[in-house]
Design a protein around this motif. Structure first.
Motif, PDB file in Angstrom:
ATOM      1  N   ARG A   1     -17.389  -0.189   0.943  1.00 32.56           N
ATOM      2  CA  ARG A   1     -16.987  -0.777   2.230  1.00 32.56           C
ATOM      3  C   ARG A   1     -15.652  -1.507   2.087  1.00 32.56           C
ATOM      4  O   ARG A   1     -15.397  -2.503   2.756  1.00 32.56           O
ATOM      5  N   SER A   2     -14.801  -1.002   1.236  1.00 34.87           N
ATOM      6  CA  SER A   2     -13.547  -1.708   0.963  1.00 34.87           C
ATOM      7  C   SER A   2     -12.534  -1.566   2.095  1.00 34.87           C
ATOM      8  O   SER A   2     -11.663  -2.432   2.259  1.00 34.87           O
ATOM      9  N   LYS A   3     -12.626  -0.498   2.871  1.00 27.68           N
ATOM     10  CA  LYS A   3     -11.647  -0.267   3.934  1.00 27.68           C
ATOM     11  C   LYS A   3     -12.009  -1.077   5.178  1.00 27.68           C
ATOM     12  O   LYS A   3     -13.144  -1.030   5.656  1.00 27.68           O
TER      13      LYS A   3
ATOM     14  N   SER B   1      -4.340  -3.414   6.708  1.00 30.67           N
ATOM     15  CA  SER B   1      -5.347  -4.400   6.290  1.00 30.67           C
ATOM     16  C   SER B   1      -5.412  -4.502   4.770  1.00 30.67           C
ATOM     17  O   SER B   1      -5.598  -5.592   4.217  1.00 30.67           O
ATOM     18  N   ASP B   2      -5.262  -3.370   4.068  1.00 30.82           N
ATOM     19  CA  ASP B   2      -5.234  -3.408   2.605  1.00 30.82           C
ATOM     20  C   ASP B   2      -4.091  -4.298   2.116  1.00 30.82           C
ATOM     21  O   ASP B   2      -4.266  -5.122   1.208  1.00 30.82           O
TER      22      ASP B   2
ATOM     23  N   ASP C   1      -5.094  -0.453  11.284  1.00 34.02           N
ATOM     24  CA  ASP C   1      -5.182   0.646  10.322  1.00 34.02           C
ATOM     25  C   ASP C   1      -5.459   0.076   8.940  1.00 34.02           C
ATOM     26  O   ASP C   1      -5.061  -1.055   8.614  1.00 34.02           O
ATOM     27  N   ASP C   2      -6.164   0.860   8.117  1.00 31.57           N
ATOM     28  CA  ASP C   2      -6.608   0.329   6.827  1.00 31.57           C
ATOM     29  C   ASP C   2      -5.461   0.142   5.840  1.00 31.57           C
ATOM     30  O   ASP C   2      -5.590  -0.606   4.875  1.00 31.57           O
ATOM     31  N   HIS C   3      -4.321   0.805   6.046  1.00 35.65           N
ATOM     32  CA  HIS C   3      -3.174   0.571   5.168  1.00 35.65           C
ATOM     33  C   HIS C   3      -2.645  -0.854   5.379  1.00 35.65           C
ATOM     34  O   HIS C   3      -2.376  -1.577   4.412  1.00 35.65           O
TER      35      HIS C   3
ATOM     36  N   ARG D   1     -11.033  -1.965   9.171  1.00 39.09           N
ATOM     37  CA  ARG D   1     -10.350  -1.318  10.296  1.00 39.09           C
ATOM     38  C   ARG D   1     -10.420  -2.118  11.595  1.00 39.09           C
ATOM     39  O   ARG D   1     -10.186  -1.580  12.666  1.00 39.09           O
TER      40      ARG D   1
ATOM     41  N   ASP E   1       0.876  -1.172   0.000  1.00 42.38           N
ATOM     42  CA  ASP E   1       0.000   0.000   0.000  1.00 42.38           C
ATOM     43  C   ASP E   1       0.912   1.220   0.000  1.00 42.38           C
ATOM     44  O   ASP E   1       1.702   1.411   0.925  1.00 42.38           O
TER      45      ASP E   1
ATOM     46  N   THR F   1      -6.518  -2.015  -4.420  1.00 46.60           N
ATOM     47  CA  THR F   1      -6.916  -2.830  -3.277  1.00 46.60           C
ATOM     48  C   THR F   1      -8.432  -3.017  -3.202  1.00 46.60           C
ATOM     49  O   THR F   1      -8.903  -3.983  -2.607  1.00 46.60           O
ATOM     50  N   GLY F   2      -9.184  -2.118  -3.825  1.00 47.05           N
ATOM     51  CA  GLY F   2     -10.630  -2.289  -3.864  1.00 47.05           C
ATOM     52  C   GLY F   2     -11.048  -3.558  -4.578  1.00 47.05           C
ATOM     53  O   GLY F   2     -12.066  -4.179  -4.228  1.00 47.05           O
TER      54      GLY F   2
END
Length: 295
Positions: free
Chosen positions: A224-226, A256-257, A252-254, A228, A13, A211-212
């Motif tokens: 709802r792609s992020k 998880s992505d 954090d979403d970074h 957390r 990411d 990442t989506g």
């Protein structure tokens, strides 16, 4: 078609923010043989130079590397990256070289000098209401700006892409794309970048990821792609057939992505449709590139 076999899968990411270290950069790796993806931890936030060094010198051989950035700018819609500018590059690699040349005195792979260039700034939407008179050039479908052919394919899959010429708003990816293109130039061909480069029969290769697309494959929507929290992340991993990662509570979403997309890459690499998308021509490959997983 005969598919490449990879031993490892890495998802990065990326971030286009200014500064020497980027909390928005995250990296995860998983093995072809199975197991949960592993977040590559740092004592402090990553620098872009550290990622460059790892790509060049430290990754395991035969790794599929996905980077969450645009590897080029729109070209097909107008027949040029920068229509009516006599010095407009003719290929993605020439574009990378131009960005790095103009920004040669800027540290941290930053690209502010490129977007502030007196001619090139006309093509970008920048902060402070500064929208260049060429931002909505012929070929722009709407106020999001010009899109690459691969971004139109993303759109057909339920994603909501924005132009890489757009540098404003939470959904923009232009800054990360420009800094990423600088980094790709500095790699100096050490790792092929598909499809700008042909897919090598052996060795590692870099692909552009969104990442989506991984989130959608894991049962989530573009809106709802992020992710957390760990429960939601492990639920998404289970949908992809991956073992869970250890952890409880927020994430954090970074991170998880990167984790989710590494697991997705392990599956997606075996989909022949992703290596031969119907919209990908030889001309588009060397000018606009493509997003792996869009078809």
């Amino acid at each position: 078609m005969s598919l490449r076999k990879f031993d490892h899968f890495v998802a990065i990411d990326w971030s286009g923010a200014a500064g020497p270290r980027q909390p928005g950069i995250a990296m995860a790796i998983c093995e072809a043989e199975g197991g949960a993806p592993v977040l590559v931890q740092r004592g402090s936030a990553w620098s872009r130079e550290e990622v460059l060094s790892i790509l060049r010198d430290q990754l395991p051989a035969n790794t599929l590397i996905g980077m969450d950035l645009g590897i080029s700018l729109p070209f097909a819609d107008c027949g040029a990256f920068f229509p009516d500018w006599p010095e407009s590059p003719a290929s993605a690699k020439q574009l990378w070289a131009l960005i790095d040349l103009i920004c040669t005195d800027q540290p941290n792979c930053e690209a502010t000098g490129f977007i502030d260039h007196p001619e090139l700034s006309r093509y970008f939407r920048r902060h402070g209401g500064r929208e260049g008179d060429r931002f909505l050039a012929a070929g722009a479908p709407d106020k999001r700006g010009r899109l690459r052919v691969t971004e139109l394919a993303q759109q057909n899959l339920g994603c909501k892409p924005y132009s890489n010429f757009n540098l404003v708003g939470a959904a923009q990816v232009g800054k990360s794309s420009l800094t990423g293109m600088r980094m790709l130039h500095q790699l100096g061909g050490a790792i092929p970048v598909w499809p700008v480069d042909p897919l090598p029969e052996t060795t590692s290769v870099i692909v552009e990821i969104y990442t989506g697309l991984a989130a959608i494959a894991a049962g989530r929507t573009a809106g709802r792609s992020k992710i957390r929290d760990y429960d939601a992340l492990n639920s998404a991993l289970a949908t992809l057939g991956s073992p869970p990662v250890k952890g409880r509570g927020p994430i954090d979403d970074h991170s998880s992505d990167a984790i989710l997309t590494a697991a997705w890459l392990r599956n997606a690499a075996q989909n022949p449709q992703f290596w031969s998308p119907k919209g990908l021509t030889k001309q588009i490959a060397v000018t606009e590139g493509w997003t792996f997983g869009a078809f």
